[in-house]
Design a protein around this motif. Structure first.
Motif, PDB file in Angstrom:
ATOM      1  N   VAL A 186      -1.955   0.133   0.109  1.00  0.00           N
ATOM      2  CA  VAL A 186      -0.972  -0.534   0.802  1.00  0.00           C
ATOM      3  C   VAL A 186      -1.409  -2.426   0.805  1.00  0.00           C
ATOM      4  O   VAL A 186      -2.594  -2.556   0.453  1.00  0.00           O
ATOM      5  CB  VAL A 186      -1.437   0.182   1.841  1.00  0.00           C
ATOM      6  CG1 VAL A 186      -0.645  -1.216   2.641  1.00  0.00           C
ATOM      7  CG2 VAL A 186      -1.133   1.005   2.519  1.00  0.00           C
ATOM      8  N   PRO A 187      -0.606  -2.996   0.013  1.00  0.00           N
ATOM      9  CA  PRO A 187      -0.743  -4.307   0.173  1.00  0.00           C
ATOM     10  C   PRO A 187      -0.944  -4.778   1.908  1.00  0.00           C
ATOM     11  O   PRO A 187      -0.571  -4.301   2.587  1.00  0.00           O
ATOM     12  CB  PRO A 187       0.895  -4.811  -0.310  1.00  0.00           C
ATOM     13  CG  PRO A 187       2.162  -3.992   0.269  1.00  0.00           C
ATOM     14  CD  PRO A 187       0.930  -2.522   0.064  1.00  0.00           C
ATOM     15  N   SER A 188      -1.634  -6.151   1.422  1.00  0.00           N
ATOM     16  CA  SER A 188      -1.657  -7.569   2.570  1.00  0.00           C
ATOM     17  C   SER A 188      -1.281  -8.108   2.263  1.00  0.00           C
ATOM     18  O   SER A 188      -0.474  -8.615   3.569  1.00  0.00           O
ATOM     19  CB  SER A 188      -3.367  -7.507   2.592  1.00  0.00           C
ATOM     20  OG  SER A 188      -2.988  -8.599   1.032  1.00  0.00           O
ATOM     21  N   GLY A 189       0.033  -8.236   1.671  1.00  0.00           N
ATOM     22  CA  GLY A 189       0.831  -9.409   1.488  1.00  0.00           C
ATOM     23  C   GLY A 189       2.068  -8.639   0.924  1.00  0.00           C
ATOM     24  O   GLY A 189       1.836  -8.077  -0.167  1.00  0.00           O
ATOM     25  N   ARG A 190       3.419  -9.132   1.611  1.00  0.00           N
ATOM     26  CA  ARG A 190       4.664  -8.780   0.553  1.00  0.00           C
ATOM     27  C   ARG A 190       5.679  -9.852   0.585  1.00  0.00           C
ATOM     28  O   ARG A 190       5.978  -9.962   1.768  1.00  0.00           O
ATOM     29  CB  ARG A 190       5.066  -7.657   1.218  1.00  0.00           C
ATOM     30  CG  ARG A 190       6.059  -6.674   0.342  1.00  0.00           C
ATOM     31  CD  ARG A 190       6.473  -5.168   0.888  1.00  0.00           C
ATOM     32  NE  ARG A 190       6.953  -5.287   2.491  1.00  0.00           N
ATOM     33  CZ  ARG A 190       6.401  -3.661   2.715  1.00  0.00           C
ATOM     34  NH1 ARG A 190       5.324  -3.311   2.517  1.00  0.00           N
ATOM     35  NH2 ARG A 190       6.275  -3.757   4.345  1.00  0.00           N
ATOM     36  N   ASP A 236       4.482   0.056   3.141  1.00  0.00           N
ATOM     37  CA  ASP A 236       4.244   0.233   4.528  1.00  0.00           C
ATOM     38  C   ASP A 236       4.376  -0.951   5.485  1.00  0.00           C
ATOM     39  O   ASP A 236       4.174  -1.879   4.714  1.00  0.00           O
ATOM     40  CB  ASP A 236       1.901   0.745   4.757  1.00  0.00           C
ATOM     41  CG  ASP A 236       2.670   2.162   3.883  1.00  0.00           C
ATOM     42  OD1 ASP A 236       3.569   2.625   3.758  1.00  0.00           O
ATOM     43  OD2 ASP A 236       1.391   3.076   4.154  1.00  0.00           O
ATOM     44  N   GLY A 237       4.549  -0.347   6.998  1.00  0.00           N
ATOM     45  CA  GLY A 237       4.399  -1.679   7.823  1.00  0.00           C
ATOM     46  C   GLY A 237       5.811  -2.066   7.618  1.00  0.00           C
ATOM     47  O   GLY A 237       5.792  -2.464   8.498  1.00  0.00           O
TER      48      GLY A 237
END
Lengths: 128, 141
Positions: free
Chosen positions: A9-13, A83-84
């Motif tokens: 899951v990335p922390s930024g996108r 995600d998110g």
């Protein structure tokens, strides 16, 4: 066996929706002619940042980039990368619009602490 | 305060009226886009400290200048801007609590400031601040 894109899951996108293949011609009188050359939206870009992940996970991006022959091959990415996102995943995707992702450039890896790195991946949707 | 001399032996150096040592770290954020609250892992630690020394010579165990002179150096070549580099020091900050194993922290430090202040009717005192190099060498607290 082809290595899958890391399921993290990335922390930024950051997502750019691209555009349809439209050519615009400007006439001398100020008029504009637009020609639509295709029915599929292309050129979407996706930047994913994985902040402060274990080096063992950071390595997976380098490995995948190598497996994809750099920017040459296309691939799909897992749902973890979206995600998110509180809506339908297809709006941040490429496959649903006839494209797949490929690397726009090599993954950027920054070492920040013993055993910890930050990785930034830049992808671009390619129709073929 | 005990300081390590050139032969590696710790000797009582100065009368310390107060000392402080502070350790902190910069946590690394690991929050992902699926989280609603920030998550962290341990990051880089840093330790700093300071102490105040009474600057007088009792002929035995008080030589405050030894520490101050680790930072303050006279020019040594005639060049205005050239002098011997500051020296790192290894010392112990102790609490003598009457037990056989006193509470103490042993550190290797770089002095970041040394200042002396004098006022009528007071003992000359020196304030020394330091940055610990790496982790403490030993901690008994």
């Amino acid at each position: 066996m082809t290595t899958a894109f890391p399921a993290l899951v990335p922390s930024g996108r950051s997502f750019n929706a691209g555009n349809f293949p439209v050519k615009t011609y400007a006439a001398q009188d100020g008029g504009e002619v637009r020609i639509l050359y295709g029915s599929k939206r292309v050129g979407m870009t996706l930047q994913l940042t994985y902040q402060n992940i274990a080096d063992a996970n950071a390595e997976k991006f380098i490995d995948h980039f190598h497996e994809m022959k750099g920017t040459y091959n296309r691939f799909t990415i897992g749902t973890e990368s979206r995600d998110g996102w509180g809506s339908d995943d297809k709006w941040l995707g490429a496959v649903e619009w006839g494209s797949q992702w490929r690397y726009a450039q090599s993954p950027q890896l920054q070492s920040v602490y013993p055993g910890i790195s930050t990785v930034t991946v830049n992808l671009i949707a390619a129709l073929s | 305060m005990q300081i390590e001399n050139s032969s590696g032996t710790f000797v009582t150096l100065a009368k310390v009226t107060n000392w402080s040592i502070s350790s902190s770290q910069s946590p690394l954020q690991t929050t992902t886009l699926q989280d609603t609250d920030a998550t962290y892992i341990n990051g880089i630690r840093s330790t700093t400290g300071s102490c105040r020394l009474y600057y007088y010579d009792d002929g035995t165990t008080n030589s405050c200048s030894t520490l101050v002179k680790k930072l303050i150096k006279a020019r040594d070549t005639g060049e205005v801007g050239v002098a011997t580099e500051p020296e790192n020091v290894t010392f112990k900050l102790q609490v003598l609590d009457g037990t056989t194993t006193p509470k103490q922290i042993e550190v290797e430090a770089l002095l970041t400031s040394a200042s002396m202040s004098m006022a009528v009717g007071e003992v000359l005192a020196a304030d020394v601040a330091f940055q610990v190099n790496g982790a403490p060498k030993s901690v008994t607290i």
